[in-house]
Design a protein around this motif. Sequence first.
Motif, mmCIF file in Angstrom:
data_model
loop_
_atom_site.group_PDB
_atom_site.id
_atom_site.type_symbol
_atom_site.label_atom_id
_atom_site.label_comp_id
_atom_site.label_asym_id
_atom_site.label_seq_id
_atom_site.Cartn_x
_atom_site.Cartn_y
_atom_site.Cartn_z
ATOM 1 N N GLU A 139 0.849 -1.186 0.000
ATOM 2 C CA GLU A 139 0.000 0.000 0.000
ATOM 3 C C GLU A 139 0.885 1.235 0.000
ATOM 4 O O GLU A 139 1.580 1.515 0.983
ATOM 5 C CB GLU A 139 -0.911 -0.002 1.233
ATOM 6 C CG GLU A 139 -1.865 -1.201 1.290
ATOM 7 C CD GLU A 139 -2.733 -1.200 2.533
ATOM 8 O OE1 GLU A 139 -2.683 -0.184 3.279
ATOM 9 O OE2 GLU A 139 -3.449 -2.198 2.761
ATOM 10 N N ASP A 140 0.908 1.953 -1.128
ATOM 11 C CA ASP A 140 1.748 3.150 -1.286
ATOM 12 C C ASP A 140 3.208 2.820 -0.981
ATOM 13 O O ASP A 140 3.908 3.596 -0.307
ATOM 14 C CB ASP A 140 1.254 4.279 -0.385
ATOM 15 C CG ASP A 140 -0.140 4.735 -0.736
ATOM 16 O OD1 ASP A 140 -0.469 4.727 -1.937
ATOM 17 O OD2 ASP A 140 -0.903 5.065 0.196
ATOM 18 N N GLY A 141 3.653 1.668 -1.477
ATOM 19 C CA GLY A 141 5.051 1.289 -1.314
ATOM 20 C C GLY A 141 5.385 0.638 0.004
ATOM 21 O O GLY A 141 6.542 0.271 0.241
ATOM 22 N N GLU A 142 4.406 0.471 0.887
ATOM 23 C CA GLU A 142 4.640 -0.139 2.197
ATOM 24 C C GLU A 142 3.952 -1.497 2.280
ATOM 25 O O GLU A 142 2.763 -1.610 1.947
ATOM 26 C CB GLU A 142 4.109 0.756 3.314
ATOM 27 C CG GLU A 142 4.282 0.155 4.709
ATOM 28 C CD GLU A 142 3.736 1.044 5.802
ATOM 29 O OE1 GLU A 142 3.745 0.612 6.983
ATOM 30 O OE2 GLU A 142 3.316 2.185 5.490
ATOM 31 N N PRO A 143 4.680 -2.538 2.716
ATOM 32 C CA PRO A 143 4.032 -3.836 2.918
ATOM 33 C C PRO A 143 3.179 -3.786 4.182
ATOM 34 O O PRO A 143 3.682 -3.490 5.269
ATOM 35 C CB PRO A 143 5.209 -4.801 3.056
ATOM 36 C CG PRO A 143 6.327 -3.957 3.583
ATOM 37 C CD PRO A 143 6.122 -2.585 3.018
ATOM 38 N N GLN A 195 14.521 -4.283 5.675
ATOM 39 C CA GLN A 195 14.896 -4.496 4.289
ATOM 40 C C GLN A 195 15.264 -3.173 3.602
ATOM 41 O O GLN A 195 15.029 -2.087 4.158
ATOM 42 C CB GLN A 195 13.746 -5.181 3.567
ATOM 43 C CG GLN A 195 13.410 -6.544 4.146
ATOM 44 C CD GLN A 195 12.767 -7.472 3.150
ATOM 45 O OE1 GLN A 195 12.491 -7.123 2.007
ATOM 46 N NE2 GLN A 195 12.536 -8.703 3.584
ATOM 47 N N PRO A 196 15.849 -3.224 2.411
ATOM 48 C CA PRO A 196 16.232 -1.994 1.718
ATOM 49 C C PRO A 196 15.078 -1.034 1.471
ATOM 50 O O PRO A 196 15.310 0.166 1.306
ATOM 51 C CB PRO A 196 16.808 -2.513 0.389
ATOM 52 C CG PRO A 196 17.349 -3.854 0.731
ATOM 53 C CD PRO A 196 16.376 -4.428 1.730
ATOM 54 N N ASP A 197 13.839 -1.539 1.473
ATOM 55 C CA ASP A 197 12.709 -0.623 1.297
ATOM 56 C C ASP A 197 12.339 0.108 2.581
ATOM 57 O O ASP A 197 11.420 0.923 2.606
ATOM 58 C CB ASP A 197 11.491 -1.360 0.732
ATOM 59 C CG ASP A 197 10.953 -2.466 1.664
ATOM 60 O OD1 ASP A 197 11.403 -2.547 2.831
ATOM 61 O OD2 ASP A 197 10.095 -3.246 1.221
#
Length: 583
Positions: free
Chosen positions: A407-411, A447-449
Amino acid sequence: MKKTVARKAFAAASALIMCGNTMAFAGESTGSTTTPQFEDRVALDVVAFVGSGELDGLRSDPVSKYIEDNLNIDLYLTAVTEADWPTQLSAMLADNDLPDVFLLSDPTKQLPMLLESASVLNLEPYLEEYAPNTMNDPAGQLMVTAERMPANSPDGNMYLWGMCKGSWDDGTVPTCGHYLRWDLYKEAGYPKLENYDDDLLDVLEQMVALEPETADGQKTYGCGAWFGAGQGWGEWVFTFGLGPQEGVNLIETTGRVLGVSTVDSTPLETNQLTDPESVFWRAVRFYNKANQRGLLDPDSFTQTSDVYSENLKAGKYMFNVPGWMSNDANTEFNKAEGNEKTFISMPSLTADAEDRFGNMYRGERQYVVNANTENPERCVALLDFVSTYEFSRIAWNGLEGGMWNMEDGEPVPTDEYLKVTKDDALGVETGINVYHHFCGFGNGTIQPDGYTTDLYQFSTKAMEAKMNDTIKDFIDHYGAESQVDVYRQETPVTDSMNYISFSDPEGEVASWVNEINAYMGKNVFKCVACESDEEFEAMRDSMIEELKASYHVDEVFDYFYQDALAQAEDVATLVEMNNAIKK
């Protein structure tokens, strides 16, 4: 189907999740996975520390199918535990019936045996082409560098592949911690707690007075243990009950004679079994004092860890050391609506450093490839694939679109996911936790994100869901913004790393270590049972003298101490690489 190993049914016992460390591990990798393409479908036999919800062989869960589809393989999976595997591995080696990829439960002993029989593959020729994700990730490069060093390789080549790098948690649930029932500590008025010895015992006494019985009428105690498990596991609370909380790791390979700093792996100059004020003996003394004061559950001398864990979940103890047991207890407590009862890990009571945000750079679990496999390229590609950040998140949470979504780049985990019980049935249905010890990164790894690996425990949504009033009070008590901030502000050095790896000693030193372990496993519990300080000190000092006179404890210490000093250059290399990752 394929080979004999795929048809052998090994009884997989419950896994004992031992010591792990904790730290976010994010490098410059993008986290995206590169997968070599293979035209021909092949079958691979893999023996791993994986979920045992399904029979050995081809699995039906979605994560297994995801692996198979990406690598064009039929994956025949056999689940084993580290306790059972050594005997099975020896038998399979004798029968020349090794799987393609398999776990090493004790690499220092098993790798030399496999090398001698030419049974383990040199991974070097395959790394650049078939392990692109690992070789392009700073965390992977650190693991590979460590596996090439003398403690892990006889010739500078990589044979071992490390899984479960990074962190087992976000710092709030360290594997080894001083966990208190904060709700009762608050009710007691936040009494002085500045040391592990008398202060902690005084606090436990007040907490027991506030809650003398469990909800089902059992007598409560300040603490308990599982000495009934015997040598090795039974002494766990002495090995890990104080050292990590004061910036020291006792190295079990050495018979616990050697301790090293959690900050930079500098070896301590004193023998931890002959120094009466070592972290080991102070932990033994703590449990003795608890026993003298009636704060130690008398069943501790006979019960196993399974019984201990059930007692903890029933509310029988006010203090606990293993983080996973504290988490299990809190999960049980939270089943009650409006629950306030919560175990919380305390900041270090006395030290300027503690093992809280650690990093298992070499991996907590080690795997190898059979030198005689028909598909070495596919085996290395498999190890690389399951070692990625992407797969690690899948291993812990299942495939995207099931129990979690982007969701908007967030797990983000679903509401349903945060309410389920993780068990074998869930693993079969979703694949969640089937590969939790056969993936690249521990569940607390950032993680890298920028987001955690295990969304069930450590995502923002999960942390908010379990933020009860007790945890809020803990944070407010220390004037912090979050629980993690408490630890950062209360202890100067909370990052830790064990950069030293000891190969298995040979000849008489190996025999001496075994003899030391057997002697301690038989006699140290007697010290806990002593009825006075004088009796305890006399028995402790007698054991120390016996260790010196009959068990070569000083020679063993010198052997490992010199080994630690000899690794200084390698340690410096790993420190430099790790510092670059952290920047």
